[in-house]
Each structure stands twice: as structure tokens, then as C-alpha cells.
Design a protein around this motif. Structure first.
Motif, PDB file in Angstrom:
ATOM      1  N   UNK A  67     -32.053  -6.870 -39.529  1.00 51.45           N
ATOM      2  CA  UNK A  67     -33.155  -7.719 -39.069  1.00 51.45           C
ATOM      3  C   UNK A  67     -33.247  -7.753 -37.541  1.00 51.45           C
ATOM      4  N   UNK A  68     -32.466  -6.918 -36.888  1.00 54.08           N
ATOM      5  CA  UNK A  68     -32.385  -6.950 -35.434  1.00 54.08           C
ATOM      6  C   UNK A  68     -32.903  -5.661 -34.807  1.00 54.08           C
ATOM      7  N   UNK A  69     -33.099  -5.711 -33.510  1.00 53.66           N
ATOM      8  CA  UNK A  69     -33.555  -4.558 -32.742  1.00 53.66           C
ATOM      9  C   UNK A  69     -32.535  -4.270 -31.644  1.00 53.66           C
ATOM     10  N   UNK A  70     -32.189  -3.014 -31.494  1.00 51.55           N
ATOM     11  CA  UNK A  70     -31.264  -2.590 -30.449  1.00 51.55           C
ATOM     12  C   UNK A  70     -32.096  -1.892 -29.375  1.00 51.55           C
ATOM     13  N   UNK A  71     -32.069  -2.422 -28.170  1.00 49.70           N
ATOM     14  CA  UNK A  71     -32.742  -1.806 -27.037  1.00 49.70           C
ATOM     15  C   UNK A  71     -31.693  -1.124 -26.178  1.00 49.70           C
ATOM     16  N   UNK A  72     -31.998   0.108 -25.746  1.00 52.00           N
ATOM     17  CA  UNK A  72     -31.020   0.855 -24.970  1.00 52.00           C
ATOM     18  C   UNK A  72     -31.697   1.809 -24.001  1.00 52.00           C
ATOM     19  N   UNK A  73     -30.916   2.281 -23.033  1.00 54.86           N
ATOM     20  CA  UNK A  73     -31.403   3.292 -22.116  1.00 54.86           C
ATOM     21  C   UNK A  73     -30.440   4.466 -22.119  1.00 54.86           C
ATOM     22  N   UNK A  74     -30.999   5.634 -21.891  1.00 55.47           N
ATOM     23  CA  UNK A  74     -30.223   6.872 -21.902  1.00 55.47           C
ATOM     24  C   UNK A  74     -30.001   7.326 -20.466  1.00 55.47           C
ATOM     25  N   UNK A  75     -28.761   7.608 -20.147  1.00 56.15           N
ATOM     26  CA  UNK A  75     -28.417   8.198 -18.844  1.00 56.15           C
ATOM     27  C   UNK A  75     -27.849   9.583 -19.111  1.00 56.15           C
ATOM     28  N   UNK A  76     -27.581  10.346 -18.059  1.00 58.23           N
ATOM     29  CA  UNK A  76     -27.042  11.703 -18.227  1.00 58.23           C
ATOM     30  C   UNK A  76     -25.756  11.715 -19.048  1.00 58.23           C
ATOM     31  N   UNK A  77     -24.856  10.763 -18.772  1.00 64.03           N
ATOM     32  CA  UNK A  77     -23.549  10.772 -19.424  1.00 64.03           C
ATOM     33  C   UNK A  77     -23.270   9.546 -20.283  1.00 64.03           C
ATOM     34  N   UNK A  78     -24.264   8.654 -20.428  1.00 63.07           N
ATOM     35  CA  UNK A  78     -24.013   7.426 -21.190  1.00 63.07           C
ATOM     36  C   UNK A  78     -25.287   6.901 -21.845  1.00 63.07           C
ATOM     37  N   UNK A  79     -25.058   6.012 -22.804  1.00 66.08           N
ATOM     38  CA  UNK A  79     -26.123   5.226 -23.415  1.00 66.08           C
ATOM     39  C   UNK A  79     -25.717   3.775 -23.224  1.00 66.08           C
ATOM     40  N   UNK A  80     -26.606   2.997 -22.630  1.00 65.32           N
ATOM     41  CA  UNK A  80     -26.320   1.586 -22.398  1.00 65.32           C
ATOM     42  C   UNK A  80     -27.144   0.737 -23.347  1.00 65.32           C
ATOM     43  N   UNK A  81     -26.454  -0.060 -24.161  1.00 67.25           N
ATOM     44  CA  UNK A  81     -27.120  -1.022 -25.040  1.00 67.25           C
ATOM     45  C   UNK A  81     -27.510  -2.200 -24.161  1.00 67.25           C
ATOM     46  N   UNK A  82     -28.798  -2.432 -24.020  1.00 66.40           N
ATOM     47  CA  UNK A  82     -29.298  -3.473 -23.133  1.00 66.40           C
ATOM     48  C   UNK A  82     -29.425  -4.821 -23.828  1.00 66.40           C
ATOM     49  N   UNK A  83     -29.961  -4.787 -25.046  1.00 67.59           N
ATOM     50  CA  UNK A  83     -30.209  -6.018 -25.806  1.00 67.59           C
ATOM     51  C   UNK A  83     -30.064  -5.748 -27.290  1.00 67.59           C
ATOM     52  N   UNK A  84     -29.605  -6.755 -28.001  1.00 70.30           N
ATOM     53  CA  UNK A  84     -29.616  -6.781 -29.463  1.00 70.30           C
ATOM     54  C   UNK A  84     -30.242  -8.125 -29.822  1.00 70.30           C
ATOM     55  N   UNK A  85     -31.456  -8.074 -30.375  1.00 71.31           N
ATOM     56  CA  UNK A  85     -32.211  -9.295 -30.634  1.00 71.31           C
ATOM     57  C   UNK A  85     -32.794  -9.274 -32.037  1.00 71.31           C
TER      58      UNK A  85
END
Length: 103
Positions: A67-85
Motif C-alpha cells: 500500500x506504499x510508494x517508494x521514491x528514489x533517485x539513481x546515481x552512477x554508483x548508488x540508488x538512494x531511497x528518498x521516501x517511503x509513503x
């Protein structure tokens, strides 16, 4: 696979969600967190499987989890989870327009 990073905002949101789940069903919280971690690892391995949401925040991707949404950004060497709402959350409140925050 890219390195998986959780932003402080995401960590706080996960803790809040887990606390709420624990109040309702203490037996379910461990599995929810474990499955969330596995989903985030899959996102790090295949970051483009999410939907790009430049309309919300440039460079941001979205992937549903229960029931949630995972927001993230992609970088060259990483993925950052920004929000889980929660999916019912008002997204403009979470990502206000830049000029609205500059006032």
C-alpha cells in the motif's frame, strides 16, 4: 548492482510505518520490513524498473510496495531511497513546488 542508500527522511518514514503496523499487528511488522528491504535491493539491482516521475521531482523514480510508494533517485554508483509513503498520501504535500518553498 548499485549501492543502496536510505535518506534520513526514508528511514524516519519506515520507522513510523513499522510502528503503526506493530500497533495493529505485531506479528506482521517483521515480514513487512524484510519484504521492503528485499524490494529496495531489487530496485538497486534494476533501478529503471520503477516509473520515472519528473512531474513530482526531477530525477525521481517511483516503485509501489504493497500500500506504499517508494521514491528514489539513481546515481552512477548508488540508488538512494528518498521516501517511503502510503499510497493515499497527498504527493504535492510531500514534494512542494520549488518556488513554494523559497518564500
Amino acid at each position: 548492482m548499485r549501492k543502496l542508500v536510505f535518506a534520513p527522511s526514508a528511514r524516519n518514514e519506515i520507522l513510523t510505518i513499522a510502528t503503526d503496523i506493530h500497533k495493529e499487528n505485531p506479528a506482521a511488522v517483521g515480514m513487512w520490513v524484510l519484504n521492503l528491504q528485499e524490494t529496495c535491493k531489487k530496485i538497486a539491482a534494476f533501478p529503471r524498473m520503477g516509473r520515472q516521475r519528473d512531474d513530482i521531482l526531477p530525477g525521481t523514480f517511483l516503485f509501489p510496495y504493497k500500500k506504499h510508494l517508494i521514491f528514489y533517485e539513481i546515481r552512477d554508483d548508488s540508488v538512494t531511497i528518498l521516501h517511503v509513503v502510503h499510497g493515499a498520501r497527498n504527493l504535492p504535500d510531500l514534494f512542494p513546488p520549488e518556488d513554494a518553498t523559497a518564500e
